[in-house]
Enzyme design. Sequence first.
Site, PDB file in Angstrom:
ATOM      1  N   ASN A  15       6.588  -3.320  -0.721  1.00  0.00           N
ATOM      2  CA  ASN A  15       7.769  -2.537  -0.390  1.00  0.00           C
ATOM      3  C   ASN A  15       8.594  -3.267   0.670  1.00  0.00           C
ATOM      4  O   ASN A  15       8.068  -3.657   1.698  1.00  0.00           O
ATOM      5  CB  ASN A  15       7.290  -1.176   0.137  1.00  0.00           C
ATOM      6  CG  ASN A  15       8.392  -0.166   0.235  1.00  0.00           C
ATOM      7  OD1 ASN A  15       9.531  -0.461  -0.078  1.00  0.00           O
ATOM      8  ND2 ASN A  15       8.057   1.025   0.674  1.00  0.00           N
ATOM      9  N   CYS A  16       9.867  -3.450   0.393  1.00  0.00           N
ATOM     10  CA  CYS A  16      10.708  -4.259   1.284  1.00  0.00           C
ATOM     11  C   CYS A  16      11.787  -3.483   2.014  1.00  0.00           C
ATOM     12  O   CYS A  16      12.454  -4.034   2.878  1.00  0.00           O
ATOM     13  CB  CYS A  16      11.428  -5.332   0.485  1.00  0.00           C
ATOM     14  SG  CYS A  16      10.348  -6.602  -0.087  1.00  0.00           S
ATOM     15  N   VAL A  17      12.040  -2.269   1.609  1.00  0.00           N
ATOM     16  CA  VAL A  17      13.189  -1.565   2.175  1.00  0.00           C
ATOM     17  C   VAL A  17      12.772  -0.290   2.888  1.00  0.00           C
ATOM     18  O   VAL A  17      11.672   0.208   2.698  1.00  0.00           O
ATOM     19  CB  VAL A  17      14.243  -1.244   1.093  1.00  0.00           C
ATOM     20  CG1 VAL A  17      14.928  -2.506   0.611  1.00  0.00           C
ATOM     21  CG2 VAL A  17      13.629  -0.492  -0.055  1.00  0.00           C
TER      22      VAL A  17
END
Lengths: 426, 153
Positions: free
Chosen positions: A241-243
């Site tokens: 997960n990047c955001v």
Amino acid sequence: MKLELGNIFIHDIQFDDLSRVENGVLYINEEELREHLLEDENISSVSFDIAKPGESVRIMPVKDVIEPRVKVEGRGGVFPGVISKVDTVGSGRTNVLKGAAVVTTGTIVGFQEGIIDMSGPGADYTPFSKLNNLVVICEPVEGLKQHAHEKAVRFAGLKAAAYLGRLAKDLEADEVESFETPSLIESFRQYPDLPRVAYVQMLQTQGLLHDTYVYGVDMKQSITTMLYPTELMDGAIISGNCVSACDKNTTYHHLNNPVIRDLYARHGKELNFVGMIITNENVYLADKERSSDWSAKLAEFLGVDGVIISQEGFGNPDTDLIMNCKKIEAKGIKTVIITDEYAGRDGASQSLADADISANAVVTGGNANMVVNLPPMEKVIGHVKLADTIAGGFDGSLQPDGSIVVELQAITGATNELGFNRLSAR
Amino acid sequence: MNRAKGVVLFALCFVFGRKQSSGKERYLILITNNPKFQSDPEPRCDTEYIAGSYRDVLILVRDRIHQGHRLLSHPLSGSVKPNETPYKSILISKNTGGLDMDSLQIIEDSISTCDKFMQNPIKYGHNNQDALLADFSEVDYRLIVAAIASASR
């Protein structure tokens, strides 16, 4: 299933010719680790830096934070199905480099958040400011698409953490903690008079840059299922997960899930912690219906009196949260939900995108829209160019003196919905 | 099924898997303002492209729900705020029936949420605007393609 965690306390990290742990200091041979990570043909270069508590250092944009661990006894290896072969983990003994972390940085998309300040007011909002961090800065090969870039940085972080963890394989632990979940029938026999409680963990699974993996399986392609809580402590769940930095669960969060730890601490005293259910947060509405149906069904099947439900992310997952809450309450099982809020800068707006009268016991991780002023730091690790994007990029602006006015959303872990926060309103 | 038949079936699935679909896409309508869907052959479902804002997409979807279409993907997909990304793509049913109150509730809540964020619409991308727009477009696109994959199972 019983797992012992052997904590080896780390109070410093240094680069050296030989990677090792000695007297609480983690020494790292940069070249050796770099060669290991460059085996991935999608990574063109790797560099490292070290960030210690109290330093005038800003790390951004942070992708993941990972605690180095290694299996010492018992089945499998850490991060099963990803770094180690698939085998059921969560039993035996695992050694932990407590106080150290791998922090990955890489600009996968231009609007990516994720700030860790090691000192100043921003440091109070992120638990990772208190760790000795090895920062891994990965540059992708030319033209690599976002999803492949994300995967490359995800694997680089896990490989680096596993490399460091292996240094603890033969060390004697400074402290040993023990966690055990017996079979359902055994726990009911042991504690017939205590309220039975399960944990429902919602995992971010919307798609690109919003994914979570369980034993290497993309959780958006799974139905709701069950795990022993100790499996998480060996890395059964990892973050892709990047955001939404403030309320995403990094891999470090999964390894150290505070809901699990607190339930274990009360197990056999105030309650009977029978186990955990994991479910997803897909975009497709029929998936939401199916997954929340299964959460309720499994909670009923476990015969529990109450559940704690934790969310990950905001907006779309608010609907999953309320579906889980409503359907589990409808089975006659009490729920407590853990979420965070997007209530506007003044905190006066509606906090969630969905609501229901059955959601009558709510714990909040804080208001992600709250604005904070992060003073300038002497050093920025990661992608310094991103400061240009932050100038207009974040919901705020880069000030002439180098400080950043930013919403809490940009700070890694600031409103974490597992309650892994340093600040509280108590 | 004997082993030989199983191997043949597996091989056929492998050969045709990318081209074949369940055909369920034809029951979907994609409403989007994401230009990436104009240039891309995927997804293979009816697509209604509007040259409007994020909110315009929500309003059009609400209108369709009033006409009896059902909402199939969550309007607030992605952990990207409505005052940040300009792009939004939403799936609705092609067939119509009576007014679906669950769909209406979700789209109305989503419009309220959008309006809340737009009260203070400081936007991304004063610098580097093109790169950011491409990234916003890509993430919106990928999320809805994943939803279509769910719909096609």
